[in-house]
Design a protein around this motif. Structure first.
Motif, PDB file in Angstrom:
ATOM      1  N   PRO A   1      29.635 -11.942  18.759  1.00 50.69           N
ATOM      2  CA  PRO A   1      30.232 -12.070  20.085  1.00 50.69           C
ATOM      3  C   PRO A   1      30.733 -13.485  20.392  1.00 50.69           C
ATOM      4  O   PRO A   1      31.634 -13.671  21.204  1.00 50.69           O
ATOM      5  N   ALA A   2      30.167 -14.481  19.708  1.00 49.33           N
ATOM      6  CA  ALA A   2      30.611 -15.860  19.938  1.00 49.33           C
ATOM      7  C   ALA A   2      32.075 -16.038  19.533  1.00 49.33           C
ATOM      8  O   ALA A   2      32.802 -16.825  20.149  1.00 49.33           O
ATOM      9  N   VAL A   3      32.507 -15.311  18.526  1.00 48.40           N
ATOM     10  CA  VAL A   3      33.904 -15.394  18.092  1.00 48.40           C
ATOM     11  C   VAL A   3      34.811 -14.842  19.190  1.00 48.40           C
ATOM     12  O   VAL A   3      35.830 -15.438  19.531  1.00 48.40           O
ATOM     13  N   THR A   4      34.427 -13.714  19.754  1.00 44.10           N
ATOM     14  CA  THR A   4      35.213 -13.119  20.836  1.00 44.10           C
ATOM     15  C   THR A   4      35.269 -14.069  22.036  1.00 44.10           C
ATOM     16  O   THR A   4      36.325 -14.262  22.635  1.00 44.10           O
ATOM     17  N   GLN A   5      34.126 -14.665  22.365  1.00 40.87           N
ATOM     18  CA  GLN A   5      34.092 -15.607  23.487  1.00 40.87           C
ATOM     19  C   GLN A   5      35.014 -16.798  23.235  1.00 40.87           C
ATOM     20  O   GLN A   5      35.692 -17.265  24.146  1.00 40.87           O
TER      21      GLN A   5
ATOM     22  N   SER B   1      41.924  -8.112  31.984  1.00 41.45           N
ATOM     23  CA  SER B   1      42.292  -6.749  32.357  1.00 41.45           C
ATOM     24  C   SER B   1      41.100  -5.920  32.797  1.00 41.45           C
ATOM     25  O   SER B   1      41.214  -4.714  32.973  1.00 41.45           O
ATOM     26  N   GLY B   2      39.945  -6.523  32.942  1.00 44.65           N
ATOM     27  CA  GLY B   2      38.775  -5.808  33.423  1.00 44.65           C
ATOM     28  C   GLY B   2      37.913  -5.181  32.344  1.00 44.65           C
ATOM     29  O   GLY B   2      36.993  -4.442  32.616  1.00 44.65           O
ATOM     30  N   ARG B   3      38.203  -5.460  31.084  1.00 41.88           N
ATOM     31  CA  ARG B   3      37.404  -4.917  29.988  1.00 41.88           C
ATOM     32  C   ARG B   3      36.244  -5.871  29.704  1.00 41.88           C
ATOM     33  O   ARG B   3      36.358  -7.077  29.883  1.00 41.88           O
ATOM     34  N   SER B   4      35.142  -5.319  29.252  1.00 45.16           N
ATOM     35  CA  SER B   4      33.978  -6.155  28.963  1.00 45.16           C
ATOM     36  C   SER B   4      34.167  -6.910  27.646  1.00 45.16           C
ATOM     37  O   SER B   4      34.958  -6.507  26.792  1.00 45.16           O
ATOM     38  N   LEU B   5      33.419  -7.976  27.512  1.00 45.07           N
ATOM     39  CA  LEU B   5      33.460  -8.761  26.281  1.00 45.07           C
ATOM     40  C   LEU B   5      33.052  -7.891  25.092  1.00 45.07           C
ATOM     41  O   LEU B   5      33.629  -7.982  24.006  1.00 45.07           O
ATOM     42  N   TYR B   6      32.073  -7.029  25.290  1.00 47.25           N
ATOM     43  CA  TYR B   6      31.631  -6.142  24.214  1.00 47.25           C
ATOM     44  C   TYR B   6      32.757  -5.208  23.767  1.00 47.25           C
ATOM     45  O   TYR B   6      32.946  -5.000  22.561  1.00 47.25           O
ATOM     46  N   GLU B   7      33.494  -4.646  24.729  1.00 45.02           N
ATOM     47  CA  GLU B   7      34.599  -3.755  24.372  1.00 45.02           C
ATOM     48  C   GLU B   7      35.653  -4.485  23.547  1.00 45.02           C
ATOM     49  O   GLU B   7      36.132  -3.972  22.532  1.00 45.02           O
ATOM     50  N   VAL B   8      36.002  -5.671  23.978  1.00 46.75           N
ATOM     51  CA  VAL B   8      37.006  -6.457  23.251  1.00 46.75           C
ATOM     52  C   VAL B   8      36.494  -6.809  21.857  1.00 46.75           C
ATOM     53  O   VAL B   8      37.232  -6.726  20.872  1.00 46.75           O
ATOM     54  N   GLN B   9      35.217  -7.164  21.767  1.00 51.14           N
ATOM     55  CA  GLN B   9      34.615  -7.489  20.468  1.00 51.14           C
ATOM     56  C   GLN B   9      34.746  -6.298  19.521  1.00 51.14           C
ATOM     57  O   GLN B   9      35.123  -6.465  18.351  1.00 51.14           O
ATOM     58  N   GLN B  10      34.453  -5.108  20.005  1.00 49.04           N
ATOM     59  CA  GLN B  10      34.524  -3.916  19.157  1.00 49.04           C
ATOM     60  C   GLN B  10      35.961  -3.612  18.730  1.00 49.04           C
ATOM     61  O   GLN B  10      36.221  -3.274  17.579  1.00 49.04           O
TER      62      GLN B  10
END
Length: 66
Positions: free
Chosen positions: A19-23, A3-12
Protein backbone atom coordinates in the motif's frame (compact mmCIF):
# COMPACT_ATOMS: atom_id res chain seq x y z
CA UNK A 1 -8.00 9.08 -5.26
CA UNK A 2 -10.00 12.23 -5.86
CA UNK A 3 -12.86 10.23 -7.37
CA UNK A 4 -14.00 8.82 -4.04
CA UNK A 5 -12.36 5.40 -4.33
CA UNK A 6 -10.50 3.96 -1.36
CA UNK A 7 -6.75 3.53 -1.31
CA UNK A 8 -7.28 -0.23 -1.07
CA UNK A 9 -9.42 -0.26 -4.22
CA UNK A 10 -6.82 1.69 -6.17
CA UNK A 11 -4.06 -0.59 -4.85
CA UNK A 12 -5.93 -3.66 -6.10
CA UNK A 13 -6.70 -2.14 -9.51
CA UNK A 14 -3.08 -1.12 -10.05
CA UNK A 15 -1.73 -4.42 -8.75
CA UNK A 16 0.45 -2.92 -6.04
CA UNK A 17 1.40 -5.48 -3.40
CA UNK A 18 2.47 -2.77 -0.96
CA UNK A 19 0.00 0.00 0.00
CA UNK A 20 2.95 2.36 0.49
CA UNK A 21 3.54 2.31 -3.26
CA UNK A 22 -0.06 3.33 -3.93
CA UNK A 23 0.21 6.10 -1.33
CA UNK A 24 3.39 7.39 -2.93
CA UNK A 25 1.70 7.83 -6.29
CA UNK A 26 -1.70 9.02 -5.12
CA UNK A 27 -2.09 12.77 -5.39
CA UNK A 28 -4.90 14.35 -3.43
CA UNK A 29 -6.09 17.84 -4.22
CA UNK A 30 -6.35 20.36 -1.41
CA UNK A 31 -10.12 20.31 -1.90
CA UNK A 32 -10.27 16.55 -1.36
CA UNK A 33 -8.25 16.75 1.85
CA UNK A 34 -10.33 19.71 3.06
CA UNK A 35 -13.58 17.86 2.36
CA UNK A 36 -12.37 14.77 4.24
CA UNK A 37 -11.36 16.96 7.17
CA UNK A 38 -14.74 18.70 7.23
CA UNK A 39 -16.58 15.37 7.11
CA UNK A 40 -14.58 13.99 10.03
CA UNK A 41 -15.08 17.22 11.97
CA UNK A 42 -18.85 17.14 11.44
CA UNK A 43 -19.06 13.52 12.62
CA UNK A 44 -17.01 14.26 15.73
CA UNK A 45 -19.09 17.36 16.46
CA UNK A 46 -22.32 15.34 16.16
CA UNK A 47 -20.97 12.65 18.48
CA UNK A 48 -19.99 15.20 21.13
CA UNK A 49 -23.36 16.94 20.85
CA UNK A 50 -25.14 13.58 21.24
CA UNK A 51 -23.21 12.95 24.45
CA UNK A 52 -24.16 16.38 25.81
CA UNK A 53 -27.88 16.17 25.01
CA UNK A 54 -30.39 14.56 27.37
CA UNK A 55 -31.67 11.15 26.34
CA UNK A 56 -35.45 11.12 25.84
CA UNK A 57 -37.21 8.47 27.86
CA UNK A 58 -34.42 8.14 30.42
CA UNK A 59 -34.67 9.37 33.96
CA UNK A 60 -32.26 9.51 36.84
CA UNK A 61 -32.97 7.07 39.65
CA UNK A 62 -31.52 7.92 43.03
CA UNK A 63 -30.92 4.30 44.06
CA UNK A 64 -34.17 3.92 46.04
CA UNK A 65 -33.33 6.44 48.72
CA UNK A 66 -36.79 8.14 48.56
Amino acid sequence: MNSGRSLYEVQQILGHSDPAVTQRYSHLTKETVQEASETASAKLRAAVEALDSPRPGLRVIDGGKN
